[in-house]
Design a protein around this motif. Structure first.
Motif, short mmCIF file in Angstrom:
data_model
loop_
_atom_site.label_atom_id
_atom_site.label_comp_id
_atom_site.label_asym_id
_atom_site.label_seq_id
_atom_site.Cartn_x
_atom_site.Cartn_y
_atom_site.Cartn_z
N ALA A 171 -10.14 11.34 1.80
CA ALA A 171 -9.52 10.66 2.32
C ALA A 171 -9.51 10.82 4.05
CB ALA A 171 -9.16 9.25 2.20
N ILE A 174 -12.01 13.80 5.79
CA ILE A 174 -13.00 13.17 6.50
C ILE A 174 -12.12 12.78 7.71
CG2 ILE A 174 -13.69 10.66 7.22
CD1 ILE A 174 -14.05 10.84 4.09
N ASN A 175 -10.49 12.49 7.48
CA ASN A 175 -9.82 11.81 8.89
C ASN A 175 -9.83 12.99 9.34
OD1 ASN A 175 -7.88 10.20 10.34
ND2 ASN A 175 -7.10 9.85 8.63
N LEU A 203 -15.09 9.83 12.22
CA LEU A 203 -15.46 9.56 10.73
C LEU A 203 -16.10 8.81 9.90
CD1 LEU A 203 -11.83 7.13 11.85
CD2 LEU A 203 -12.03 9.34 10.51
N ALA A 208 -15.87 8.29 5.69
CA ALA A 208 -14.91 6.76 5.75
C ALA A 208 -15.86 5.79 5.22
CB ALA A 208 -13.99 7.02 7.11
N GLU A 209 -14.85 5.19 3.97
CA GLU A 209 -15.66 3.68 3.68
C GLU A 209 -14.87 2.43 4.25
OE1 GLU A 209 -16.67 5.28 -0.22
OE2 GLU A 209 -14.88 3.93 -0.37
N LEU A 211 -11.42 1.28 7.83
CA LEU A 211 -10.11 1.88 9.17
C LEU A 211 -9.48 0.70 8.48
CD1 LEU A 211 -12.58 3.10 9.48
CD2 LEU A 211 -11.66 2.66 11.66
N VAL A 246 -7.92 6.02 7.25
CA VAL A 246 -9.53 6.05 6.87
C VAL A 246 -9.03 5.70 5.10
CG1 VAL A 246 -10.72 6.34 8.94
CG2 VAL A 246 -9.70 8.25 6.92
N SER A 247 -10.08 5.37 4.46
CA SER A 247 -9.99 5.52 2.83
C SER A 247 -11.23 5.43 2.33
CB SER A 247 -10.11 4.00 2.47
OG SER A 247 -10.95 3.31 2.15
N TYR A 248 -11.46 6.24 1.59
CA TYR A 248 -12.30 6.95 0.72
C TYR A 248 -11.49 6.48 -1.49
CZ TYR A 248 -15.59 10.62 -1.63
OH TYR A 248 -16.97 10.26 -2.27
N TRP A 252 -6.15 6.54 0.64
CA TRP A 252 -6.22 6.24 2.04
C TRP A 252 -5.41 7.24 2.46
CZ3 TRP A 252 -7.58 2.84 5.81
CH2 TRP A 252 -8.79 0.71 4.63
N THR A 324 -2.48 2.66 3.30
CA THR A 324 -1.82 3.42 4.16
C THR A 324 -0.99 4.21 4.80
OG1 THR A 324 -3.73 2.27 5.37
CG2 THR A 324 -2.22 4.35 6.63
#
Length: 386
Positions: A171, A174-175, A203, A208-209, A211, A246-248, A252, A324
């Motif tokens: 995560a 990615i961010n 993202l 990213a899955e 936000l 953002v999450s995966y 987060w 987050t």
């Protein structure tokens, strides 16, 4: 045989249950009654899209101290539960109303009518059902005793497993990469909303899955900051910053970056570099057995020399995990010691005539130096965009 797609191996949940039961034993708790969405996900492995928005149905996970876990959900969620979790005892109701009755009956069926039941009643915890429904459940289980188990949930989620850290690292990467490339496509004359759309696209492109926040902040912030992107046009000679979560796989990241629109002034260049050194000195305290209070002392000693204050939000960072921003805070009041496996975002930041001067990366505490999760890291010299 149905396809099976759990986020973690079974051993991950067995380990969580074992740790939870040890803490339950210490407090003489017979079962945990879990309704808050993230705690529900942590214990069950069921990441429901409906749960995040549904205010009428109940999602409940029950962990007895000496029996198999129980999950209460909707009939249309059963296929997802079976394909992604190891929970075998699943109770469902299709009714939109009468959930306190159904939950109470379930608790009785599994032998908890006279039990001490731990719930999310205290520090940094919230029930995932409304107050009146909870009171009705308590009334219907008059011989049971509901007690606060918030410290159990906080302790369990505080130390991340290697599997969790892998998702947190993904995560964070990615961010970080998306923010880096979004800045490369940003230039004077664009609006904050136009920049935000580029950032969203990057993202998603990198995986990213979801936000949780996407802030684009530009210009001076002497009267406070507006975190929601607007149609304000960014201009040369000012700053623009991102703060993004953002999450995966449900885990987060929380990262911030600041750039100069055009070459930075000497004042901006110096202040940003000073802020990054402050951040570095604070991050060096992310070691086993150090404390947030010791970190705050280091921070205060540095900023007091410039007669400055941070933004005044009460802390200079926080934990990162299934949320987050989560427990614990990097603040003097937080009475904990850092341990291997804790994950933090540390970002003492400043809002002034130069803009929001902020830089945030995510780190996991190891046996030695903190390990950077959010590669590529924020630069020590302020980034310049045209």
């Amino acid at each position: 045989m149905n396809d099976f797609f759990p986020d973690f191996p079974k051993e991950e949940f067995d380990n969580r249950y074992s740790k939870a039961r040890s803490l339950m034993k210490e407090k003489n708790i017979d079962a945990l009654f879990i309704t808050e969405r993230l705690n529900y996900e942590y214990f069950s492995g069921h990441r429901s899209e409906q749960n995040a928005v549904d205010k009428i149905r109940s999602y409940v996970f029950i962990l007895p101290k000496d029996d198999d876990p129980v999950l209460i959900t909707m009939p249309f969620e059963v296929a997802q539960v079976e394909q992604t979790t190891y929970v075998k005892k699943i109770f469902t109701t299709g009714a939109l109303f009468g959930h306190p009755d159904f939950i109470s009956d379930t608790l009785k069926k599994i032998g908890l009518e006279n039990a001490v039941i731990g719930a999310e009643l205290g520090t940094e915890q919230y029930l995932g059902i409304n107050y009146l429904d909870f009171e009705e459940i308590k009334t219907q289980l008059a011989s049971a005793k509901f007690v606060d188990a918030s410290d159990i949930f906080l302790k369990l989620r505080l130390i991340k497993s290697s599997n969790e850290i892998n998702y947190l690292r993904k995560a964070s990467q990615i961010n970080a990469q998306a923010q880096k490339e979004a800045f490369e496509l940003t230039h004077a004359g664009m609006t904050e909303n136009e920049i935000a759309q580029i950032l969203r696209t990057k993202l998603i492109e990198y995986g990213a899955e979801k936000l949780s926040l996407l802030c684009v902040v530009s210009g001076a912030t002497t009267s406070g900051i507006v975190l929601l992107p607007t149609d304000r046009v960014i201009k040369k000679g000012e700053t623009v910053g991102f703060d993004v979560g953002v999450s995966y796989k449900g885990y987060w990241s929380d990262l911030a970056r600041t750039a100069s629109v055009g070459p930075p002034s000497e004042e901006l260049d110096e202040f940003y570099s000073w802020m990054m050194n402050l951040r570095h000195q604070c991050n060096l305290m992310l070691k086993p057995n150090k404390t947030p209070k010791e970190m705050i002392k280091v921070c205060d000693e540095i900023i007091n020399k410039r007669n400055l204050k941070t933004m005044g939000v009460g802390r200079i960072g926080h934990g990162v995990g299934l949320a987050t921003t989560e427990y614990p805070s990097l603040a003097a009041f937080q009475d904990i010691q850092f341990k291997k496996g804790m994950v933090f975002a540390c970002n003492p930041n400043f809002a002034n005539h130069l803009g929001l001067i902020n830089s945030e990366d995510n780190w996991v505490i190891t046996e030695n130096q903190p390990d950077l999760l959010s590669d590529p890291i924020a630069t020590n010299k302020i980034l310049t965009i045209e």
